[in-house]
Motif scaffolding. Structure first.
Motif, PDB file in Angstrom:
ATOM      1  N   ARG A  74      57.588   0.355 -41.600  1.00 59.93           N
ATOM      2  CA  ARG A  74      56.342  -0.308 -42.283  1.00 59.93           C
ATOM      3  C   ARG A  74      55.089   0.474 -41.999  1.00 59.93           C
ATOM      4  O   ARG A  74      54.163   0.928 -43.069  1.00 59.93           O
ATOM      5  CB  ARG A  74      55.804  -1.557 -41.378  1.00 59.93           C
ATOM      6  N   GLU A  75      55.085   1.618 -40.867  1.00 60.88           N
ATOM      7  CA  GLU A  75      53.853   2.166 -40.936  1.00 60.88           C
ATOM      8  C   GLU A  75      53.958   3.807 -41.651  1.00 60.88           C
ATOM      9  O   GLU A  75      52.693   4.287 -42.105  1.00 60.88           O
ATOM     10  CB  GLU A  75      53.728   2.393 -39.313  1.00 60.88           C
ATOM     11  N   MET A  76      55.129   3.912 -42.054  1.00 56.53           N
ATOM     12  CA  MET A  76      55.360   4.911 -42.859  1.00 56.53           C
ATOM     13  C   MET A  76      54.789   4.691 -44.421  1.00 56.53           C
ATOM     14  O   MET A  76      54.301   5.373 -44.980  1.00 56.53           O
ATOM     15  CB  MET A  76      56.816   5.526 -42.817  1.00 56.53           C
ATOM     16  N   THR A  77      55.140   3.154 -44.802  1.00 48.93           N
ATOM     17  CA  THR A  77      55.072   3.150 -46.058  1.00 48.93           C
ATOM     18  C   THR A  77      53.625   2.238 -46.500  1.00 48.93           C
ATOM     19  O   THR A  77      53.198   2.183 -47.501  1.00 48.93           O
ATOM     20  CB  THR A  77      56.054   1.999 -46.461  1.00 48.93           C
ATOM     21  N   ALA A  78      53.127   1.525 -45.479  1.00 52.29           N
ATOM     22  CA  ALA A  78      51.630   0.791 -45.781  1.00 52.29           C
ATOM     23  C   ALA A  78      50.914   1.932 -46.052  1.00 52.29           C
ATOM     24  O   ALA A  78      50.756   2.718 -45.297  1.00 52.29           O
ATOM     25  CB  ALA A  78      51.670  -0.105 -44.698  1.00 52.29           C
ATOM     26  N   LYS A  79      50.097   1.514 -46.909  1.00 56.18           N
ATOM     27  CA  LYS A  79      49.128   2.665 -47.365  1.00 56.18           C
ATOM     28  C   LYS A  79      49.599   3.894 -47.642  1.00 56.18           C
ATOM     29  O   LYS A  79      48.923   4.943 -47.597  1.00 56.18           O
ATOM     30  CB  LYS A  79      47.714   2.685 -46.168  1.00 56.18           C
ATOM     31  N   ALA A  80      50.846   3.950 -48.040  1.00 61.55           N
ATOM     32  CA  ALA A  80      51.562   5.176 -48.249  1.00 61.55           C
ATOM     33  C   ALA A  80      51.538   6.023 -47.122  1.00 61.55           C
ATOM     34  O   ALA A  80      51.366   7.314 -47.070  1.00 61.55           O
ATOM     35  CB  ALA A  80      51.011   5.973 -49.448  1.00 61.55           C
ATOM     36  N   GLY A  81      51.355   5.217 -45.829  1.00 62.09           N
ATOM     37  CA  GLY A  81      51.511   6.250 -44.727  1.00 62.09           C
ATOM     38  C   GLY A  81      50.003   6.575 -44.228  1.00 62.09           C
ATOM     39  O   GLY A  81      49.708   7.533 -43.478  1.00 62.09           O
ATOM     40  N   GLN A  82      48.834   6.420 -45.147  1.00 64.23           N
ATOM     41  CA  GLN A  82      47.678   7.026 -44.972  1.00 64.23           C
ATOM     42  C   GLN A  82      46.906   6.122 -44.000  1.00 64.23           C
ATOM     43  O   GLN A  82      45.796   5.519 -44.551  1.00 64.23           O
ATOM     44  CB  GLN A  82      46.639   7.311 -46.276  1.00 64.23           C
ATOM     45  N   LYS A  83      47.294   5.896 -42.853  1.00 63.36           N
ATOM     46  CA  LYS A  83      46.528   5.205 -41.809  1.00 63.36           C
ATOM     47  C   LYS A  83      46.325   6.188 -40.629  1.00 63.36           C
ATOM     48  O   LYS A  83      47.173   6.806 -39.995  1.00 63.36           O
ATOM     49  CB  LYS A  83      47.376   4.086 -41.320  1.00 63.36           C
ATOM     50  N   CYS A  84      44.988   6.064 -39.871  1.00 63.78           N
ATOM     51  CA  CYS A  84      44.978   6.782 -38.929  1.00 63.78           C
ATOM     52  C   CYS A  84      45.678   6.451 -37.546  1.00 63.78           C
ATOM     53  O   CYS A  84      45.698   7.267 -36.709  1.00 63.78           O
ATOM     54  CB  CYS A  84      43.367   6.915 -38.335  1.00 63.78           C
ATOM     55  N   THR A  85      46.425   5.183 -37.692  1.00 66.97           N
ATOM     56  CA  THR A  85      47.010   4.598 -36.731  1.00 66.97           C
ATOM     57  C   THR A  85      48.668   4.703 -36.998  1.00 66.97           C
ATOM     58  O   THR A  85      49.270   4.154 -36.395  1.00 66.97           O
ATOM     59  CB  THR A  85      46.808   3.281 -36.461  1.00 66.97           C
TER      60      THR A  85
END
Length: 688
Positions: free
Chosen positions: A287-298
């Motif tokens: 999920r963290e890889m694909t949510a926002k295409a991985g563009q999350k500081c977290t």
């Protein structure tokens, strides 16, 4: 597609910018969505406007009123959110991605509105008490107050959350009474500009409290002074460059940075492939890889797993990533969109090539990667990419290189100490997740990891149903991290509001401190009248208005009756021999009897303006009360808060906190607490 508009900056209450400059291209098909403007704003004018009209408009309201404005703003934005959703698609965001950005932003406004209503006073001074005596006779005391800073907050935001990123900084700044200037990342500033236009249209914002810069900040940072403040979200490299601006250094301008970091998730050794928590770990990483295409500081950049489970984790992650449908978010079934810009696409591609020098590529070689949708060949799409570190302890690699996209690196460990050491190699991050079912493992890992992580997320099957996830900063909790993550703090509830206030120590007599803080301070002069304070309406009460009650002598019958009524037959109240051997040397009254007896002393029993008692704060039983002791209470109006609310019967009301001090026949304090009550206001005359 119609001709793309030129975005405008909002400076000194005027929308400025006519001539097109940089084209801001759609992440989906590469066509221009908007243009930045060529004109350079007058930043000195922006600061003058903020310091004069902006500050004046904000401070004409108090904390409570600004909290109400935040709520009204959140409601308005939610009513018009579809405008933002339509535009957000051009940034490559899916509906779910946009929900986090848009409605996550309004939820943050609601959160701070509620916080302000509950926790802040009716005024622009926050007493950070309690006051403390500085002399033996309590004629000289000290305390702390928080007041608006008087300067301007400059918020420099990242491209990945153009709405939430603005609102999570704006909310505490506005609540604190500080005007702000917003500088969004240019690539997605078309969405921020649209949100700001809606914010102004809401009518909730005083003139000058919010200004917007499209494009460069120019000489803005060179014009700030010590009462101003800068917050930054973005890359660690940019944060380091801005932090050493000579003017910021010379004038000691506070600088708060929240930077992208190499966050990690640790799969604990107690979890194996057959355990439900194993799939929780895999799901969280994917999920963290694909949510926002991985563009999350977290986002999870490093997945740290037991060496014996590396293959199993890799296999299940690949299976999950292979099922992710990528393409135009407008198409049914698409779960991942594009990166926010073509520049970002090029950057992620280059970083992956660097990572491949120290890692094996497990998934994401680009073979057969074809996003769904029309014109997407010109979009900024990037395939989810999973790597495995050759040597997790080697310098460089995933401990130092961040590909700010759908990219994560697996690395193995042999024991918990090694896992903790690998997590620390990120040199400070925003968040780390620990997946475990072992209480002992959590108790060992979290304290050891906390020094290098701003937030620790423990995931087990019990929490999974309600967990907001690794990558979800919440308004009431700190968002920020040490070291590489910038060293700053954002969010955190009241902590964030206080960041935009100035703290000062105040010394003086208790009466002077009461006059300054607007809150009763023990030892201050009190006002005693013939009218019981509970008989006064909210507007008529004065802070410091007080009642000294008659006395009551505690009997053995009181203790026996209270014990029978409450069911509390603790030996200290009933066993003469055991009590004699205790530290008190005798039987004593129940603390809650003292509390109840004090209420019987000060309560005015008939119907009146006091509508309800809804809680106690700071209750302390200080001295024991024995059989034969005589108690007396002093009730004093401590604090008034006008929340602008009404009772279920539509009666206007306010909150009054009462200081209660219960003393014995020797004048010693035996119990101390605050009572919180709802007090009716006088009905306004007809027509008002």
């Amino acid at each position: 597609m119609p001709e793309a508009p030129v975005l405008q900056s909002l400076i000194a209450n005027r929308w400025q910018g006519q001539r097109p400059a940089q084209a801001l291209r759609s992440a989906l098909d590469g066509r221009p969505v908007a243009y930045a403007h060529e004109e350079v704003p007058d930043f000195a004018e922006a600061l003058r406007h903020a310091r004069s009209q902006g500050a004046q408009g904000l401070l004409a309201l108090d904390f409570q009123q600004r909290a109400a404005r935040l709520k009204a703003l959140a409601l308005y934005l939610n009513e018009h959110k579809e405008q933002l959703y339509r535009l957000s698609r051009q940034s490559g965001a899916t509906r779910a991605d946009s929900w986090v950005d848009i409605e996550g932003g309004t939820a943050t406004l609601f959160s701070y509105a509620g916080l302000g209503a509950r926790e802040l006073p009716s005024g622009n001074l926050l007493h950070e008490g309690p006051a403390m005596p500085l002399g033996k006779q309590n004629r000289f005391a000290g305390t702390h107050i928080l007041v608006p800073r008087g300067g301007v907050a400059v918020h420099i935001n990242a491209f990945n959350f153009p709405v939430w990123g603005m609102l999570e900084k704006f909310a505490p700044t506005f609540l604190a009474g500080m005007p702000c200037i917003i500088k969004p990342a240019t690539a997605t500033s078309y969405l921020t500009e649209a949100a700001v236009r809606l914010m102004l249209a809401s009518g909730a914002l005083p003139d000058g409290c919010l200004q917007l810069i499209i494009g460069s900040t120019g000489d803005l940072l060179d014009l700030l002074d010590g009462q101003d403040l800068v917050t930054f979200t973005g890359s660690a490299d940019t944060a380091a460059r801005l932090r050493v601006n000579p003017n910021l250094v010379a004038n000691a301008v506070p600088f708060n940075a929240e930077a992208d970091s190499l966050n990690c998730a640790i799969l604990a050794p107690d979890i194996g492939p057959d355990d439900p928590a194993f799939d929780l770990f895999v799901k969280e990483v994917a999920r963290e890889m694909t949510a926002k295409a991985g563009q999350k500081c977290t986002a999870i950049r490093r997945a740290i797993v037991p060496q014996r489970h590396l293959e199993a984790v890799a296999e299940r992650l690949i299976q999950r990533l292979a099922k992710v449908v990528i393409g135009d978010p407008a198409l049914e079934g698409v779960k991942m969109g594009a990166l926010a810009s073509h520049a970002q696409q090029a950057d992620v591609r280059a970083r992956v090539e660097q990572l491949r020098q120290s890692s094996e590529l497990l998934y994401g070689d680009g073979q057969g990667f074809e996003p769904l949708g029309e014109g997407v060949a010109e979009g900024a799409f990037f395939q989810p990419t999973l790597l495995r570190s050759h040597d997790p302890h080697a310098p460089g690699g995933a401990h130092d290189i961040e590909a700010f996209g759908p990219v994560s690196t697996l690395m193995g460990y042999h024991d918990l100490d090694e896992a903790i050491a690998l997590a620390a190699r990120g040199k400070g991050s925003l968040v780390a997740t620990l997946v475990t079912e072992s209480l002992a493992t959590a108790a060992k890992v979290v304290p050891a990891a906390a020094r290098l992580h701003g937030r620790l997320h423990i995931l087990d099957t019990e929490a999974a149903e309600e967990s907001t996830g690794h990558g979800s900063p919440l308004p009431m909790l700190k968002h920020g991290g040490p070291g590489r993550a910038g060293g700053g703090e954002e969010l955190g509830g009241l902590r964030a509001v206080k960041h935009y206030l100035q703290r000062a120590a105040v010394q003086g007599s208790p009466s002077m401190l009461m006059a300054v803080t607007g809150e009763y301070v023990r030892g201050a002069q009190v006002l005693e009248t013939e009218v019981h304070p509970f008989r006064r309406h909210f507007e008529d009460l004065t802070v410091g208005e007080s009642l000294l009650t008659h006395r009551r002598t505690v009997t053995e019958a009181d203790i026996v009756n209270f014990g029978c009524l409450s069911g509390d037959h603790f030996y200290m109240h009933f066993d003469e021999l055991a009590a004699r051997d205790s530290q008190f040397g005798q039987r004593i009254a129940h603390g809650y009897f003292v509390l109840s007896a004090a209420a019987g002393l000060f309560v005015s029993p008939g119907p009146g303006p006091v509508l309800a008692n809804y809680g106690l704060d700071g209750l302390r039983f200080i001295e024991p009360v024995a059989i034969g002791d005589t108690i007396q209470a002093r009730l004093t109006c401590k604090r008034k808060i006008d929340q602008g609310k009404r009772s279920p019967k539509s009666e206007p009301q306010g909150v009054v906190a009462w200081d209660v001090a219960v003393s014995n026949q020797q004048g010693k304090l035996v119990a101390s607490y605050d009572i919180l009550t709802l007090v009716r206001k006088r009905e306004a005359p007809a027509g008002q």
